[in-house]
Design an enzyme around this catalytic site. Structure first.
Site, PDB file in Angstrom:
ATOM      1  CE1 TYR A 109      29.205  -0.783   5.756  1.00 16.47           C
ATOM      2  CE2 TYR A 109      27.435  -1.389   4.254  1.00 16.47           C
ATOM      3  CZ  TYR A 109      28.450  -0.530   4.636  1.00 16.47           C
ATOM      4  OH  TYR A 109      28.715   0.587   3.876  1.00 16.47           O
ATOM      5  NE  ARG A 120      -7.601   3.243   7.049  1.00 16.59           N
ATOM      6  CZ  ARG A 120      -7.159   2.465   6.063  1.00 16.59           C
ATOM      7  NH1 ARG A 120      -5.940   1.948   6.131  1.00 16.59           N
ATOM      8  NH2 ARG A 120      -7.915   2.165   5.025  1.00 16.59           N
ATOM      9  NE  ARG A 154     -12.531   0.750  -1.356  1.00 15.10           N
ATOM     10  CZ  ARG A 154     -13.506   0.417  -0.502  1.00 15.10           C
ATOM     11  NH1 ARG A 154     -14.756   0.793  -0.744  1.00 15.10           N
ATOM     12  NH2 ARG A 154     -13.251  -0.294   0.578  1.00 15.10           N
ATOM     13  CG  HIS A 202     -11.010  -0.562   3.927  1.00 22.91           C
ATOM     14  ND1 HIS A 202     -10.931  -1.088   2.659  1.00 22.91           N
ATOM     15  CD2 HIS A 202      -9.815  -0.825   4.509  1.00 22.91           C
ATOM     16  CE1 HIS A 202      -9.740  -1.635   2.482  1.00 22.91           C
ATOM     17  NE2 HIS A 202      -9.051  -1.505   3.583  1.00 22.91           N
ATOM     18  CB  CYS A 211      25.186  -2.704   1.017  1.00 16.13           C
ATOM     19  SG  CYS A 211      26.381  -3.967   1.491  1.00 16.13           S
ATOM     20  CG  ASP A 245      24.063   2.546  -2.734  1.00 12.07           C
ATOM     21  OD1 ASP A 245      22.976   3.138  -2.774  1.00 12.07           O
ATOM     22  OD2 ASP A 245      25.044   2.940  -2.071  1.00 12.07           O
ATOM     23  CE  LYS A 292      -4.086   2.274  -1.137  1.00  8.26           C
ATOM     24  NZ  LYS A 292      -4.742   2.278   0.177  1.00  8.26           N
TER      25      LYS A 292
END
Length: 392
Positions: A286, A156, A240, A186, A333, A335, A55
């Site tokens: 920044y 859950r 799993r 689980h 930052c 990028d 997943k």
């Protein structure tokens, strides 16, 4: 825009297909042989069937390439959403696939015809599927296959009431074109050494299935941490296998405690693309959070939080250049990021974000500690604009 389907062999040789040109130096390198070795190590150590958990784009590593490699070794695949199951079928994966999360009953014909297993976790959910089965039973040539999830303390998904679960099973067994293949739960604290909740959850699971013919079902309760760190009081058929297959620890506290050690399959690399010469007092980035105390050299690397680095990562983290540690200067930052260089560092020098260089390494576990995160999250955060390069 035409939809372009790319086969697995073409993914390994992108020059053969019509696709965007990746010219960024930033890339994730995934070793497919190491992945297969990890699967074989764990399968041999636990002597159980293995469901490969792929997943979330195989935890950021690449769902299609890894699944194609895994199919000859594992018994089935686990995904979170129906779209991931569809990707595997489109890629030619034939083995069973279990969707571990919610699947809308509108997909009845699709999951039946494609042999995709559905997680069933409540009587209410079953009634919705039952309604669709009665509507479409003449259109569906194959059975709908369920795995029932039991809530033993994770709170859950899952049946919490034995009465509700038994009622659901009874109705399913009386319905044509549908059957239950598996039972599972689980554990909330499988990666916590000595935690007492595990024993409580085991007892609840045993009590919940006590009235069932257990040999009829494929029972799977163990994730990587449970399978490799515990002796179970519950007989089960399959594990799993997720995080350990990628060579990552379920939790740093389990280092040197697992039955078998697996190796990381991913490296994240970039290079120095620009160098700034600073004077004492010059600030970087920044918020001007970094101030040079003397003359310094700062290297710019083309990777940022849009690629998967966390903005807070730079507070006490480092990368590797020329086999040595180079610390971040200022904030990461979107990028780009900046690192403090030594005199010998040059333009185009390789920068290792995660991985090894000479005798030094930066693991995802280390990075998780620096950023108050977990290795799962950091692997999944490596974004799609980072080119995956698959090697054998």
């Amino acid at each position: 825009m035409n939809n372009l389907k790319i086969g697995y062999s073409e993914l390994l040789t992108p020059s053969k297909v019509e696709c965007p040109v990746f010219n960024r130096a930033t890339k994730a390198i995934i070793n497919l042989n190491t992945y297969k070795d990890n699967l074989l190590k764990v399968k041999g150590a636990v002597n159980k069937k293995v469901m490969a958990i792929v997943k979330a784009n195989a935890y950021g590593h690449g769902i299609v390439p890894l699944s194609v490699e895994a199919e000859e070794i594992v018994d089935s695949f686990g995904v979170a959403i129906i779209e991931e199951a569809s990707m595997l079928r489109e890629a030619g994966i034939k083995k069973p696939i279990l969707v571990l999360g919610y699947v809308d009953s509108e997909y009845l014909s699709y999951v039946a015809n494609e042999g995709i297993r559905v997680t069933l976790y409540s009587y209410e959910q079953w009634k919705k599927w039952q309604e669709q089965i009665f509507k479409k039973n003449r259109l569906t040539k194959k059975s709908v296959i369920f795995h029932l999830k039991i809530n033993t303390g994770m709170n859950r998904l899952g049946f919490k009431s034995e009465e509700e679960m038994l009622k659901t099973i009874q109705e399913i067994e009386a319905t044509q074109g549908v059957y239950i293949e598996g039972l599972f739960t689980h554990f909330a604290t499988a990666d916590e050494p000595g935690d007492s909740l595990i024993s409580q959850q085991e007892n609840i699971f045993l009590e919940m299935i006590s009235k069932l013919e257990k040999d009829k079902y494929n029972v799977h309760i163990a994730n990587s941490a449970y399978a490799l760190n515990r002796e179970s009081k519950i007989p089960f058929d399959m594990i799993r296998l997720g995080i350990s297959s990628y060579g990552l620890l379920p939790d740093s506290k389990l280092e040197n405690q697992l039955k078998v050690t697996t190796d990381p399959i991913l490296q994240l690399k970039t290079k120095i693309v620009h160098i700034q010469e600073l004077k004492a007092g010059d600030k970087v980035g920044y918020g001007a959070t970094y101030k040079a105390k003397e003359g310094e050299r700062v290297g710019v690397i083309p990777i940022g939080y849009a690629d998967g680095l966390l903005r807070r990562y730079a507070l006490n983290a480092y990368v590797l250049v020329n086999g040595e540690r180079r610390y971040f200067t200022g904030r990461v930052c979107m990028d780009q990021a900046m690192i403090k260089l030594e005199p010998k560092d040059c333009l185009e020098d390789e920068v290792v974000i995660y991985g090894e260089q000479d005798k030094e390494k930066v693991s995802l576990e280390m990075a998780a500690e620096w950023s108050n995160s977990i290795n799962y999250e950091l692997a999944c955060l490596i974004s799609e604009r980072v080119k995956r390069e698959y090697i054998k």
